[in-house]
Scaffold this motif. Sequence first.
Motif: not given
Length: 160
Positions: A49-51, A90-97
């Motif tokens: 979950v964290n990774s 990279d932006k998509m992988r960040s998880g930041d909306i």
Amino acid sequence: MGDKVVYPMHGAGIIEAIEEKEILGEKKQYYVMHLPVGNIKALLPMSSVNSVGLRGVVDEQSANRVIEFLKGEDDLSVANWNHRFRINLDKMRSGDIYELADVVRSLMSRDHGKGLSTGERKMLDTAKRILISELVLAKDMEEEQMCSLVDDTVGQKNSE
């Protein structure tokens, strides 16, 4: 159970259960997650979950701010599509909306103006699906309504 979470690069969903499964001779605990957009069931190992960057869905106020963010100007003016693609991935992988919303906004703007490569078109479709999946859960709206809202919000900016 019932927690609304975002699984970066897959979308937002609801944790329905925890199950123990044996895969390749190894027993692990898994979250059973239902992703409403696309009606997909996903198994996520609890140990990772964290990774993978699993996080809670934003609240309604944050969702409203994201929609306002979509009205802003995109700042990715890199001419080389390959470089732009890597930055957006990279932006998509960040998880930041907000990073995800920036990808959607910039690719929709570029599509409206110059058009997209095949790779960027696929990226836009994926990023938009992931963004909409979270906004649908945050604002308790139907997928079609949210898709129209996102299209209209970015479209207003492009027609000015």
